[in-house]
Design a protein around this motif. Structure first.
Motif, PDB file in Angstrom:
ATOM      1  N   GLU A 168      83.389  63.114  29.603  1.00  0.00           N
ATOM      2  CA  GLU A 168      84.249  61.958  29.502  1.00  0.00           C
ATOM      3  C   GLU A 168      83.820  61.045  28.379  1.00  0.00           C
ATOM      4  OE1 GLU A 168      85.875  59.810  33.098  1.00  0.00           O
ATOM      5  OE2 GLU A 168      84.493  58.383  32.179  1.00  0.00           O
TER       6      GLU A 168
ATOM      7  N   VAL B 161      78.505  61.831  29.258  1.00  0.00           N
ATOM      8  CA  VAL B 161      78.893  61.405  30.600  1.00  0.00           C
ATOM      9  C   VAL B 161      79.841  62.447  31.161  1.00  0.00           C
ATOM     10  CG1 VAL B 161      80.068  59.637  31.919  1.00  0.00           C
ATOM     11  CG2 VAL B 161      78.652  59.006  29.988  1.00  0.00           C
TER      12      VAL B 161
ATOM     13  N   PHE C   8      80.685  52.207  35.718  1.00  0.00           N
ATOM     14  CA  PHE C   8      79.417  52.870  35.672  1.00  0.00           C
ATOM     15  C   PHE C   8      78.305  51.851  35.815  1.00  0.00           C
ATOM     16  CE2 PHE C   8      77.118  56.318  35.772  1.00  0.00           C
ATOM     17  CZ  PHE C   8      77.230  57.290  34.820  1.00  0.00           C
TER      18      PHE C   8
ATOM     19  N   GLU D 140      78.036  61.483  36.155  1.00  0.00           N
ATOM     20  CA  GLU D 140      76.697  61.992  35.936  1.00  0.00           C
ATOM     21  C   GLU D 140      76.428  62.018  34.451  1.00  0.00           C
ATOM     22  OE1 GLU D 140      76.082  65.504  38.295  1.00  0.00           O
ATOM     23  OE2 GLU D 140      74.529  66.090  36.879  1.00  0.00           O
ATOM     24  N   ILE D 141      75.167  61.981  34.083  1.00  0.00           N
ATOM     25  CA  ILE D 141      74.805  62.038  32.669  1.00  0.00           C
ATOM     26  C   ILE D 141      74.021  63.305  32.417  1.00  0.00           C
ATOM     27  CG2 ILE D 141      73.596  60.862  30.828  1.00  0.00           C
ATOM     28  CD1 ILE D 141      73.932  58.349  32.204  1.00  0.00           C
TER      29      ILE D 141
END
Lengths: 343, 164
Positions: free
Chosen positions: B98, B113, A343, B127-128
């Motif tokens: 996740e 997340v 990330f 993605e958040i």
């Protein structure tokens, strides 16, 4: 010329990959490279297993890495020499009893065969013959592969002298060697490699030492139980049980079977006592001791552990089963860390 | 900001350097949007699970140091929401939860997340989503897609300077 200049980095990467592939190919095909790399690998594994002990000695007695490694290597050499000196004559004496046991087993076996089965049905007897063949095939192949592995190692007499020396150097200079090793990795990936190796270290170090400690405890307690019940071959059986206990789920069962069999051969009541004793031992070891000793638990699902064990056994026999779990742990840590830091 | 991996499975010591146990779970208070406590699994088989309030946590780094423990967290566990599916307002699946993002000073929950899948996350990325945009059901989570802003990355610190 322009093409080479514009794609220079790509070309270098491809060349590097080809180089690595040729190295791996050489390792597989060429005997001498194979043996040398194996030597270094085995010494590395030994040094890695002993590293927690070295760290403990360094912290506790405030000595530097050199002295701690010498102490460990000397301790191990003396320990092995002592145990061989004491154990081997006793084990040899026990072996002389094996004639009696074999004749008992053969008698029992012939009794079973003649009395009930052949008379009862054709189907049953043919199935029984097949099962018998398969089991003996399996046992023979297992023991042959084990003996093969041991013979391969002892063929190179050089390795007996070289492995302790390389292990000692890996132990002493581990900091410098790892610093040099990190220089191999490209700059951008260095930080994440350090993180991955740190996490692998955390999980593997305690796992390996914990398994050894557990096996030693199980071996000693088995010895006590067997001596208490006066069963034949106490030393062989407890050593076997201790060694086999390194394997997570199947180990205790594999170790317990010969003990129970030999117990039953003496008398049924003794067999039952031994069965209960061994069962209690496994329960204590599994539920109370194991979580305490292997403190950072490797969070692998039991099904995956079993699959790994089967894969290990299929590919490399007994040694494969022992190595399969640490390999699985390494792969899991690498995947999780890459996923985490992607990330 | 810390992720769940920085808290879970870490050793917990008290201020006298005695080991209490390992962190097994995180308690979430959805109403106030912060972490209610930590669930600890201790080694002694006779001690019950202990919980620690976030204000008693002194430091989180390689391990966690806590001032005192108590036993009274009620609420949502992080393990109950982890890997739950997220549906958006039209009923389409957005992904699975996740990870959880927690502020390390105030222990506020910043967000979650969302990963589209094991293979797809390598291609598409993760993605958040924010805590205020979700509604938690029993089997799935609903995401209210108010604005058209997608959050993609965040800053994550990690100190590594050990040589072994």
């Amino acid at each position: 010329m322009n093409i080479i200049k514009t794609n220079k980095s790509k070309i270098i990467k491809i060349l590097l990959c080809l180089l690595i592939i040729t190295f791996i190919f050489l390792y597989i095909k060429n005997e001498s490279i194979h043996k040398t790399v194996n030597l270094v690998l085995v010494s590395f594994i030994f040094a890695y297993i002993l590293k927690p002990i070295r760290n403990f000695l360094m912290k506790r007695f405030n000595i530097n890495s050199n002295k701690a490694s010498i102490v460990i290597m000397l301790g191990i050499v003396i320990g092995i020499a002592l145990s061989l000196y004491i154990l081997i004559p006793k084990m040899y004496k026990e072996l002389s009893n094996i004639e009696v046991i074999f004749s008992k087993v053969v008698n029992l076996y012939e009794n079973i065969e003649q009395s009930s089965i052949k008379k009862k049905s054709e189907l049953f007897s043919s199935g029984y013959e097949q099962i018998k063949d398969r089991i003996s095939e399996f046992l023979v192949s297992m023991s042959l592969s084990l003996i093969n592995n041991i013979m391969k190692i002892s063929e190179n007499l050089i390795s007996f002298a070289v492995i302790p020396v390389i292990t000692y150097y890996f132990l002493t200079d581990s900091k410098n060697i790892s610093k040099r090793f990190y220089l191999l990795i490209p700059l951008k990936r260095r930080r994440i490699s350090k993180i991955i190796i740190r996490d692998i270290d955390k999980l593997l170090g305690s796992y390996i030492l914990g398994q050894f400690l557990l096996s030693a405890i199980v071996g000693i307690v088995t010895l006590i139980i067997l001596l208490f019940f006066d069963v034949k071959f106490p030393l062989w059986l407890s050593v076997f049980n201790g060694i086999v206990n390194i394997i997570p789920y199947f180990g205790p069962i594999i170790g317990a079977i010969p003990i129970i069999l030999i117990g039953f051969l003496d008398s049924t009541s003794k067999g039952i006592y031994i069965l209960i004793g061994v069962f209690i031992l496994q329960q204590i070891e599994g539920n109370i001791l194991a979580p305490r000793i292997t403190s950072d638990s490797t969070n692998i699902h039991p099904v995956i552990v079993i699959i790994l064990l089967i894969l290990g056994q299929q590919s490399a026999g007994f040694l494969g089963m022992i190595l399969a779990i640490p390999l699985g742990v390494i792969i899991k840590v690498i995947y999780e860390d890459i996923n985490y830091y992607l990330f | 900001m810390i992720k769940s991996k920085d808290i879970l499975n870490k050793n917990v010591y008290d201020t006298n350097n005695k080991k209490i146990g390992i962190v097994k779970d995180i308690f979430i208070d959805f109403h106030r949007g912060n972490m209610e406590g930590i669930d600890i699994f201790s080694y002694f088989p006779f001690k019950k699970n202990l919980h620690i309030k976030p204000k008693d946590i002194v430091k989180i780094n390689e391990f966690i140091v806590a001032r005192k423990e108590f036993n009274g967290c009620v609420g949502f566990r992080y393990s109950e929401i982890k890997d739950m599916e997220i549906l958006d307002a039209l009923g389409e699946i957005k992904g699975n939860i996740e990870d959880i993002l927690i502020d390390e000073v105030t222990f506020n929950i910043r967000g979650f997340v969302v990963s589209p899948g094991i293979l797809e996350k390598i291609i598409r990325g993760k993605e958040i989503i924010l805590l205020k945009d979700i509604i938690v059901n029993e089997d799935y989570i609903i995401y209210k897609d108010d604005s058209n802003i997608k959050l993609k990355k965040f800053l994550h610190e990690e100190k590594v300077n050990e040589y072994n």
